[in-house]
Design a protein around this motif. Structure first.
Motif, PDB file in Angstrom:
ATOM      1  N   ARG A  33      11.330   2.616  11.978  1.00  0.00           N
ATOM      2  CA  ARG A  33      11.101   4.060  11.966  1.00  0.00           C
ATOM      3  C   ARG A  33       9.636   4.440  12.115  1.00  0.00           C
ATOM      4  O   ARG A  33       9.328   5.572  12.494  1.00  0.00           O
ATOM      5  CB  ARG A  33      11.691   4.643  10.680  1.00  0.00           C
ATOM      6  N   ASP A  34       8.738   3.509  11.789  1.00  0.00           N
ATOM      7  CA  ASP A  34       7.307   3.736  12.010  1.00  0.00           C
ATOM      8  C   ASP A  34       6.662   2.378  12.239  1.00  0.00           C
ATOM      9  O   ASP A  34       6.348   1.657  11.287  1.00  0.00           O
ATOM     10  CB  ASP A  34       6.671   4.434  10.814  1.00  0.00           C
ATOM     11  N   PRO A  35       6.452   2.007  13.505  1.00  0.00           N
ATOM     12  CA  PRO A  35       5.926   0.666  13.817  1.00  0.00           C
ATOM     13  C   PRO A  35       4.555   0.366  13.236  1.00  0.00           C
ATOM     14  O   PRO A  35       4.140  -0.798  13.210  1.00  0.00           O
ATOM     15  CB  PRO A  35       5.882   0.664  15.356  1.00  0.00           C
ATOM     16  N   GLU A  36       3.832   1.370  12.748  1.00  0.00           N
ATOM     17  CA  GLU A  36       2.529   1.144  12.132  1.00  0.00           C
ATOM     18  C   GLU A  36       2.647   0.804  10.643  1.00  0.00           C
ATOM     19  O   GLU A  36       1.648   0.484  10.006  1.00  0.00           O
ATOM     20  CB  GLU A  36       1.650   2.391  12.291  1.00  0.00           C
ATOM     21  N   THR A  37       3.858   0.882  10.128  1.00  0.00           N
ATOM     22  CA  THR A  37       4.066   0.801   8.681  1.00  0.00           C
ATOM     23  C   THR A  37       4.741  -0.501   8.265  1.00  0.00           C
ATOM     24  O   THR A  37       5.634  -0.999   8.950  1.00  0.00           O
ATOM     25  CB  THR A  37       4.918   2.002   8.216  1.00  0.00           C
ATOM     26  N   TYR A  38       4.291  -1.040   7.147  1.00  0.00           N
ATOM     27  CA  TYR A  38       4.932  -2.193   6.503  1.00  0.00           C
ATOM     28  C   TYR A  38       5.375  -1.791   5.104  1.00  0.00           C
ATOM     29  O   TYR A  38       4.671  -1.051   4.406  1.00  0.00           O
ATOM     30  CB  TYR A  38       3.974  -3.378   6.391  1.00  0.00           C
ATOM     31  N   VAL A  39       6.505  -2.317   4.689  1.00  0.00           N
ATOM     32  CA  VAL A  39       6.981  -1.985   3.351  1.00  0.00           C
ATOM     33  C   VAL A  39       6.116  -2.631   2.277  1.00  0.00           C
ATOM     34  O   VAL A  39       5.993  -2.111   1.165  1.00  0.00           O
ATOM     35  CB  VAL A  39       8.466  -2.391   3.184  1.00  0.00           C
ATOM     36  N   ALA A  40       5.483  -3.770   2.598  1.00  0.00           N
ATOM     37  CA  ALA A  40       4.694  -4.468   1.592  1.00  0.00           C
ATOM     38  C   ALA A  40       3.737  -5.441   2.254  1.00  0.00           C
ATOM     39  O   ALA A  40       3.805  -5.687   3.461  1.00  0.00           O
ATOM     40  CB  ALA A  40       5.602  -5.220   0.611  1.00  0.00           C
ATOM     41  N   THR A  41       2.857  -5.994   1.434  1.00  0.00           N
ATOM     42  CA  THR A  41       1.889  -7.000   1.865  1.00  0.00           C
ATOM     43  C   THR A  41       2.142  -8.299   1.117  1.00  0.00           C
ATOM     44  O   THR A  41       2.354  -8.273  -0.102  1.00  0.00           O
ATOM     45  CB  THR A  41       0.459  -6.526   1.577  1.00  0.00           C
ATOM     46  N   PHE A  42       2.114  -9.407   1.832  1.00  0.00           N
ATOM     47  CA  PHE A  42       2.127 -10.712   1.166  1.00  0.00           C
ATOM     48  C   PHE A  42       0.709 -11.265   1.215  1.00  0.00           C
ATOM     49  O   PHE A  42       0.195 -11.590   2.283  1.00  0.00           O
ATOM     50  CB  PHE A  42       3.094 -11.692   1.832  1.00  0.00           C
ATOM     51  N   SER A  43       0.080 -11.350   0.048  1.00  0.00           N
ATOM     52  CA  SER A  43      -1.287 -11.848  -0.012  1.00  0.00           C
ATOM     53  C   SER A  43      -1.296 -13.323  -0.382  1.00  0.00           C
ATOM     54  O   SER A  43      -0.675 -13.720  -1.379  1.00  0.00           O
ATOM     55  CB  SER A  43      -2.104 -11.068  -1.045  1.00  0.00           C
ATOM     56  N   PRO A  44      -2.016 -14.161   0.364  1.00  0.00           N
ATOM     57  CA  PRO A  44      -2.032 -15.598   0.083  1.00  0.00           C
ATOM     58  C   PRO A  44      -2.837 -15.974  -1.156  1.00  0.00           C
ATOM     59  O   PRO A  44      -2.785 -17.131  -1.581  1.00  0.00           O
ATOM     60  CB  PRO A  44      -2.662 -16.193   1.344  1.00  0.00           C
ATOM     61  N   THR A  45      -3.566 -15.026  -1.722  1.00  0.00           N
ATOM     62  CA  THR A  45      -4.410 -15.357  -2.874  1.00  0.00           C
ATOM     63  C   THR A  45      -3.899 -14.769  -4.186  1.00  0.00           C
ATOM     64  O   THR A  45      -4.548 -14.937  -5.217  1.00  0.00           O
ATOM     65  CB  THR A  45      -5.848 -14.859  -2.628  1.00  0.00           C
ATOM     66  N   GLU A  46      -2.742 -14.096  -4.149  1.00  0.00           N
ATOM     67  CA  GLU A  46      -2.220 -13.459  -5.365  1.00  0.00           C
ATOM     68  C   GLU A  46      -1.339 -14.435  -6.140  1.00  0.00           C
ATOM     69  O   GLU A  46      -0.117 -14.305  -6.196  1.00  0.00           O
ATOM     70  CB  GLU A  46      -1.455 -12.189  -5.002  1.00  0.00           C
ATOM     71  N   PHE A  47      -2.001 -15.404  -6.773  1.00  0.00           N
ATOM     72  CA  PHE A  47      -1.304 -16.442  -7.539  1.00  0.00           C
ATOM     73  C   PHE A  47      -0.435 -15.841  -8.640  1.00  0.00           C
ATOM     74  O   PHE A  47       0.736 -16.202  -8.800  1.00  0.00           O
ATOM     75  CB  PHE A  47      -2.336 -17.389  -8.136  1.00  0.00           C
ATOM     76  N   GLY A  48      -1.000 -14.916  -9.412  1.00  0.00           N
ATOM     77  CA  GLY A  48      -0.261 -14.330 -10.528  1.00  0.00           C
ATOM     78  C   GLY A  48       0.952 -13.549 -10.077  1.00  0.00           C
ATOM     79  O   GLY A  48       1.989 -13.545 -10.752  1.00  0.00           O
ATOM     80  N   ASN A  49       0.832 -12.878  -8.927  1.00  0.00           N
ATOM     81  CA  ASN A  49       1.951 -12.107  -8.406  1.00  0.00           C
ATOM     82  C   ASN A  49       3.090 -13.029  -7.996  1.00  0.00           C
ATOM     83  O   ASN A  49       4.252 -12.806  -8.365  1.00  0.00           O
ATOM     84  CB  ASN A  49       1.480 -11.266  -7.223  1.00  0.00           C
ATOM     85  N   PHE A  50       2.778 -14.085  -7.256  1.00  0.00           N
ATOM     86  CA  PHE A  50       3.824 -15.014  -6.830  1.00  0.00           C
ATOM     87  C   PHE A  50       4.445 -15.701  -8.038  1.00  0.00           C
ATOM     88  O   PHE A  50       5.665 -15.899  -8.093  1.00  0.00           O
ATOM     89  CB  PHE A  50       3.275 -16.046  -5.854  1.00  0.00           C
ATOM     90  N   ALA A  51       3.612 -16.056  -9.012  1.00  0.00           N
ATOM     91  CA  ALA A  51       4.144 -16.691 -10.220  1.00  0.00           C
ATOM     92  C   ALA A  51       5.145 -15.784 -10.910  1.00  0.00           C
ATOM     93  O   ALA A  51       6.216 -16.234 -11.347  1.00  0.00           O
ATOM     94  CB  ALA A  51       3.005 -17.042 -11.172  1.00  0.00           C
TER      95      ALA A  51
END
Length: 428
Positions: free
Chosen positions: A174-192
């Motif tokens: 619906r909006d090719p410029e938009t992402y629902v979220a970001t996956f950051s390779p340095t967010e250890f605490g978030n992935f944990a």
């Protein structure tokens, strides 16, 4: 947690320089003076309030920096016998500080405090009957989302991770410029936290034997889930809070952030003009599985082994975590208290500015805080794990190799280091 490895883990944190002396000072007037290390602005007001109410105990606060910097300085000061009496510690650093003989076991002094917290929160500072701190603030995970953009694009708030993937595809369509979220390779605490929600157990210890499972099946499932979204260009794979990312948030091109309850204040700091546009929802869960969430972030107040007057130190800690004057100052400063009383008081306050107008904000927050994953255990070398994770996941995104293999690389490095310094380790 029995069986400390005296001082060995100081090497793991890269200890560098000794700090000035700290400790209890008993003046001629009988006043006990406590040295207290803690980062940020909120503790200053709380310390001032404590000092005003306790003329017989006075606290001197020093901002020693947050996160790994604070832990490193604390290890150094402890080796020199100059650690402060009381210190702020992030939950994930507690095991390393315990095996390094930095923190005092205060189990005999805090019997009356356990009812002030949920069992899951209290367990963040307790190991096998020993207590090494009192919880101060917590970050139960929620889904922060741009409600205005969701409504504009006709997106439904996802209740499960399967639905989250569907919404990700709809947003891109619906909006090719938009992402629902970001996956950051340095967010250890978030992935944990996401892995823990899915059933992962990265560290366990029993009778001095450690089990490490950073690449356990639950964690691999989470890695493969985000791998699929990245491969289909449904999420943006990049670090958070860079100027470029901040600009995209301000343009409404990043729609959600699955993160701790502190996340609204972070987004507000970079996108103040979107105040009132955002809201929180329960963190998506796996279909057919528990909807409990993990904590991302938070800290405790701990008494060190260098404290000369443990009773006075515990009195200070107890007041900081249970006195309404203290928790009110926490709430005013944007922190979410760990105590049940503090959380009840927070529920009577206004939502954060970013989510202004969300009538059920505190209902969602309270539900998350009271429905958390039990028995979360951090390991003795979390700093190494975080660094290894960031290196491995950054390389995977750069080279196009599987995130699951990056998890296995992280596991290998964590286990190798623990074995090198003398821990007995088994793997899942």
């Amino acid at each position: 947690m029995r069986g400390r490895v005296p001082r060995r883990l100081a090497a793991l944190a890269g200890v560098t320089a000794l700090l000035s002396s700290c400790g209890v000072v008993g003046g001629d007037d009988g006043v006990v003076t406590l040295d207290f290390w803690c980062w940020g602005d909120v503790p200053s007001a709380r310390v001032e309030a404590f000092n005003a109410a306790h003329p017989d105990i006075q606290v001197r606060r020093t901002d020693a920096g947050g996160g790994n910097d604070s832990a490193t300085k604390l290890l150094t000061a402890s080796r020199a016998g100059n650690a402060p009496d009381v210190t702020c510690v992030e939950y994930q650093t507690i095991p390393a500080l315990v095996v390094s003989d930095v923190l005092a076991d205060i189990a005999d002094h805090v019997d009356g405090l356990t009812d002030e917290f949920t069992d899951e929160t209290w367990q963040l500072t307790s190991f096998e009957g020993h207590v090494y701190g009192v919880p101060d603030d917590v970050g139960p995970m929620v889904l922060l989302y741009n409600r205005a953009r969701f409504e504009e694009l006709g997106l439904a708030v996802p209740a499960t991770w399967e639905e989250f993937a569907e919404v990700a595809a709809q947003a891109r369509e619906r909006d090719p410029e938009t992402y629902v979220a970001t996956f950051s390779p340095t967010e250890f605490g978030n992935f944990a936290g996401l892995a823990q929600q899915g059933g992962a157990t990265w560290w366990e210890v029993e009778n001095r034997n450690w089990t490490v499972g950073i690449d356990d099946p639950a964690s691999v499932r989470v890695a493969e889930y985000w791998q699929d979204l990245i491969d289909r260009d449904l999420v943006s794979a990049e670090p958070l809070l860079t100027p470029e990312w901040n600009n995209r948030v301000n343009r409404g091109e990043v729609l959600t952030w699955p993160a701790g309850l502190w996340s609204p204040s972070v987004i507000y700091s970079i996108a103040e003009g979107q105040a009132g546009d955002w809201a929180i929802a329960p963190l998506p869960h796996w279909a057919g599985e528990s909807d409990a969430v993990a904590f991302q972030g938070g800290s405790a107040l701990a008494v060190t082994n260098d404290a000369e007057d443990v009773a006075a130190a515990v009195e200070f800690v107890s007041w900081m975590e249970t006195a309404s004057e203290s928790t009110d100052l926490q709430i005013a400063g944007g922190q979410y208290p760990a105590s049940l009383g503090g959380q009840a008081a927070a529920a009577l306050s206004e939502p954060p500015a970013l989510t202004a107008g969300q009538e059920d904000y505190w209902d969602v927050a309270t539900s998350a805080a009271t429905n958390t994953v039990p028995h979360i255990q951090w390991g003795p070398n979390v700093t190494t794990a975080s660094d290894a994770y960031g290196d491995a996941f950054s390389a995977a995104l750069r080279d196009g190799t599987p995130l699951a293999e990056a998890l296995r690389r992280t596991q290998r490095e964590v286990v190798a280091e623990m074995e090198r310094v003398g821990f007995h380790v088994t793997t899942d």
